[in-house]
Design an enzyme around this catalytic site. Structure first.
Site, PDB file in Angstrom:
ATOM      1  N   ASP A   1     -21.174   7.167  16.143  1.00 31.79           N
ATOM      2  CA  ASP A   1     -19.912   7.263  16.569  1.00 31.79           C
ATOM      3  C   ASP A   1     -19.201   8.832  16.671  1.00 31.79           C
ATOM      4  OD1 ASP A   1     -17.591   5.375  17.554  1.00 31.79           O
ATOM      5  OD2 ASP A   1     -16.516   6.777  16.329  1.00 31.79           O
TER       6      ASP A   1
ATOM      7  N   ARG B   1     -22.564   2.516  25.553  1.00 33.98           N
ATOM      8  CA  ARG B   1     -22.213   1.175  24.586  1.00 33.98           C
ATOM      9  C   ARG B   1     -23.294   0.363  24.824  1.00 33.98           C
ATOM     10  NH1 ARG B   1     -17.192   0.895  21.984  1.00 33.98           N
ATOM     11  NH2 ARG B   1     -16.240   2.932  21.338  1.00 33.98           N
TER      12      ARG B   1
ATOM     13  N   TYR C   1      -7.842  11.720  18.339  1.00 39.09           N
ATOM     14  CA  TYR C   1      -7.897  10.605  17.204  1.00 39.09           C
ATOM     15  C   TYR C   1      -7.438  11.356  15.949  1.00 39.09           C
ATOM     16  CZ  TYR C   1     -10.125   7.554  20.196  1.00 39.09           C
ATOM     17  OH  TYR C   1     -10.419   6.557  21.513  1.00 39.09           O
TER      18      TYR C   1
ATOM     19  N   ARG D   1     -21.427  -5.190  20.081  1.00 40.06           N
ATOM     20  CA  ARG D   1     -20.999  -6.429  19.725  1.00 40.06           C
ATOM     21  C   ARG D   1     -21.381  -7.356  21.036  1.00 40.06           C
ATOM     22  NH1 ARG D   1     -15.327  -4.355  18.470  1.00 40.06           N
ATOM     23  NH2 ARG D   1     -16.036  -2.871  20.165  1.00 40.06           N
TER      24      ARG D   1
ATOM     25  N   ARG E   1     -25.141  -6.630  11.787  1.00 40.26           N
ATOM     26  CA  ARG E   1     -23.871  -6.137  11.215  1.00 40.26           C
ATOM     27  C   ARG E   1     -23.469  -6.983   9.967  1.00 40.26           C
ATOM     28  NH1 ARG E   1     -18.682  -6.040  11.745  1.00 40.26           N
ATOM     29  NH2 ARG E   1     -17.565  -3.954  12.647  1.00 40.26           N
TER      30      ARG E   1
END
Ligand code: CP3
Length: 346
Positions: free
Chosen positions: A75, A25, A151, A29, A38
Site C-alpha cells: 500500500d 488494484r 493522508y 477484495r 485475508r
C-alpha cells in the site's frame, strides 16, 4: 526473455502483437480467494508485511486473467508508517493515521529504521521477480508525495484534501519540508524495489487533480520530477508510469517536465484528446471506468471497443481509469480480459 514482454515493448513506444493489459488494484477484495487469504493473514497490514501472503495475493489475479503485468501487493501508506507515523486500517473506514500537521510533528518523522521496516516488502518483490510467468512484467509502486501527504496531514482520506491544501498555503515552508522528506524516502524505497527486481515503476498521485495550476506545478510536478531524476541517475532505462489523476489538460506539461516514460489516464479524459495530445508525447495507459466494469454487459463491451479503436494506433496499455472496486463481479473482469486478448490491432 525481455522481448517476450509486451508490456515493456509498449512502454518503449514499440508496436505489439496484442494490446497489453493489467488493472489497477487487480488484487483485492473482489476476488473470493483474496478474502479467503485475508482471513488467515490477520489485518490488511499484516498481509502487506508477510512475503508469503503478499506474493500469493499478487499472483491470484494472474492465474485467473493472465495479465501482462503483476503489481506488487502493498500500500502507498507503508511509507509514512516507515517514517514513524502511526497507521491502522479499520474495517469499513479505510486508513487512519495520527495527523502530522504541525512543524514539530513533521520534524519528528525520520528515516532511521526506514529500510528495516520495509524489508518484508523488498523480500516480496525479490520473490515475485522469480515467481511470475516469464511473459509477465513486475511493477513496483509508491504513492506520489502529494497524495501520501494528504493522508499524513489529515489522518484519513477526504474528498477535497482541504486540511492539506490549507497547510500548504498557511505553512508553506513546513509543508515543503514534508514533501522533501517524502521525495527522499520514496526515491530510496523505489530504488530498493528496482534492485530487488521491479521492472517498471508506477507512481500514484490519486489526489493531484484538486490542486490549482500553480500548486499542481509545485506539489505534483516538481516532486515527481525529482523522484524520476533520482531513479534515472542509477537506472537510466527504468520505465516510470505517472498517474496524476484528474490532471486534465495538464497531462502534457506533467509529461514534459517530469520526464515520465508513460502516463495512466483517468476516466474523465476524452479518448480523442488523449490520442491527439498525449499519445504523441508518450505511451498511454487507461481508462475504463471501474464502475462500468461493475455493470458489465453490452454497455461495457461497447466502451471497451471504443477505447481500443481510438487508442490502439499508438503505444497503448489497456487499464482502468482508477482501481477495481470490491463489488466488481470477477466474471466481468474475465469478459473484459477476453475482449482485450481477442482484439485485432488494425
Ligand atoms: O492490486 C494492486 O493494485 C496492488 C496493491 C495496492 C493497494 N493499494 C492494496 C490495497 C495499490 C497499488 C494501492 C494503492 C493505493 N492505496 C492508493 C493509490 C491508488 C488509488 O487507488 O487511488 C491509495 C490512495 C491507497 C490508500 C488506501 N489503501 C486506501 C484509501 C484504502 C482504503 C480504501 C479501500 O479500498 O479499502 C486502502 C486499502 C487497500 N489497499 C486495500 C487493498 C487491497 C483494501 C484493504 C483490505 O483488504 O481491506
Amino acid at each position: 526473455m525481455i522481448n517476450n514482454k509486451r508490456f515493456l515493448q509498449a512502454l518503449k513506444g514499440k508496436s505489439t502483437d496484442k494490446i497489453p493489459f493489467w488493472y489497477m488494484r487487480q488484487a483485492g477484495r473482489y476476488l473470493p480467494e483474496y478474502m479467503e487469504r485475508r482471513k488467515t493473514a490477520g489485518s490488511f497490514l499484516d498481509l502487506c508485511y508477510s512475503p508469503d501472503f503478499a506474493v500469493e495475493v499478487t499472483l491470484q489475479p494472474l492465474r485467473r486473467y493472465n495479465m501482462d503485468a503483476a503489481i506488487l501487493f502493498s500500500d502507498i501508506l507503508v511509507v509514512p508508517q516507515a517514517l514513524g507515523q502511526h497507521l491502522e486500517f479499520r474495517q469499513g473506514e479505510g486508513p487512519v493515521l495520527t495527523p502530522v500537521d504541525t512543524a514539530e510533528k513533521i520534524n519528528r518523522l525520520s528515516m532511521n529504521g526506514f529500510h528495516e521496516h520495509l524489508a518484508p516488502v523488498y523480500e516480496t518483490v525479490n520473490r515475485l521477480s522469480k515467481e511470475i510467468p516469464e511473459t509477465t512484467s513486475l511493477i513496483g509502486f509508491a504513492g506520489a508525495p502529494w497524495t501520501v501527504a494528504t493522508y499524513m496531514v489529515q489522518g484519513h482520506g477526504s474528498p477535497d484534501q482541504a486540511a492539506t491544501r490549507a497547510l500548504a498555503f498557511q505553512q508553506e515552508d513546513d509543508f515543503q519540508g514534508l514533501i522533501d522528506l517524502l521525495v527522499k524516502a520514496t526515491s530510496e524505497y523505489l530504488l530498493r524495489q528496482i534492485e530487488k527486481g521491479a521492472e517498471v515503476i508506477q507512481i500514484f498521485d490519486t489526489w493531484a487533480g484538486n490542486l490549482p495550476d500553480d500548486q499542481f506545478r509545485k506539489w505534483a510536478i516538481e516532486p515527481m520530477k525529482q523522484i524520476v531524476d533520482n531513479l534515472r541517475q542509477k537506472h537510466p532505462d527504468i520505465p516510470i508510469i505517472g498517474f496524476p489523476r484528474g490532471a486534465g489538460c495538464r497531462y502534457p506539461e506533467y509529461i514534459s517536465v517530469t520526464g515520465v516514460t508513460a502516463v495512466s489516464v483517468d476516466t474523465t479524459m476524452p479518448l480523442e484528446w488523449v490520442r491527439d495530445h498525449i499519445q504523441p508525447l508518450c505511451p498511454v495507459q487507461g481508462n475504463l471506468d471501474p464502475l462500468l466494469l461493475v455493470a458489465g454487459g453490452d454497455q461495457m463491451e461497447r466502451r471497451v471497443l471504443e477505447i481500443l479503436d481510438c487508442l490502439s494506433g499508438g503505444p497503448f496499455i489497456f487499464n482502468l481509469g482508477h482501481g477495481i472496486v470490491p463489488q466488481t463481479p470477477p466474471e466481468n473482469v474475465a469478459r473484459l480480459s477476453k475482449i482485450i486478448q481477442e482484439y485485432q490491432i488494425k
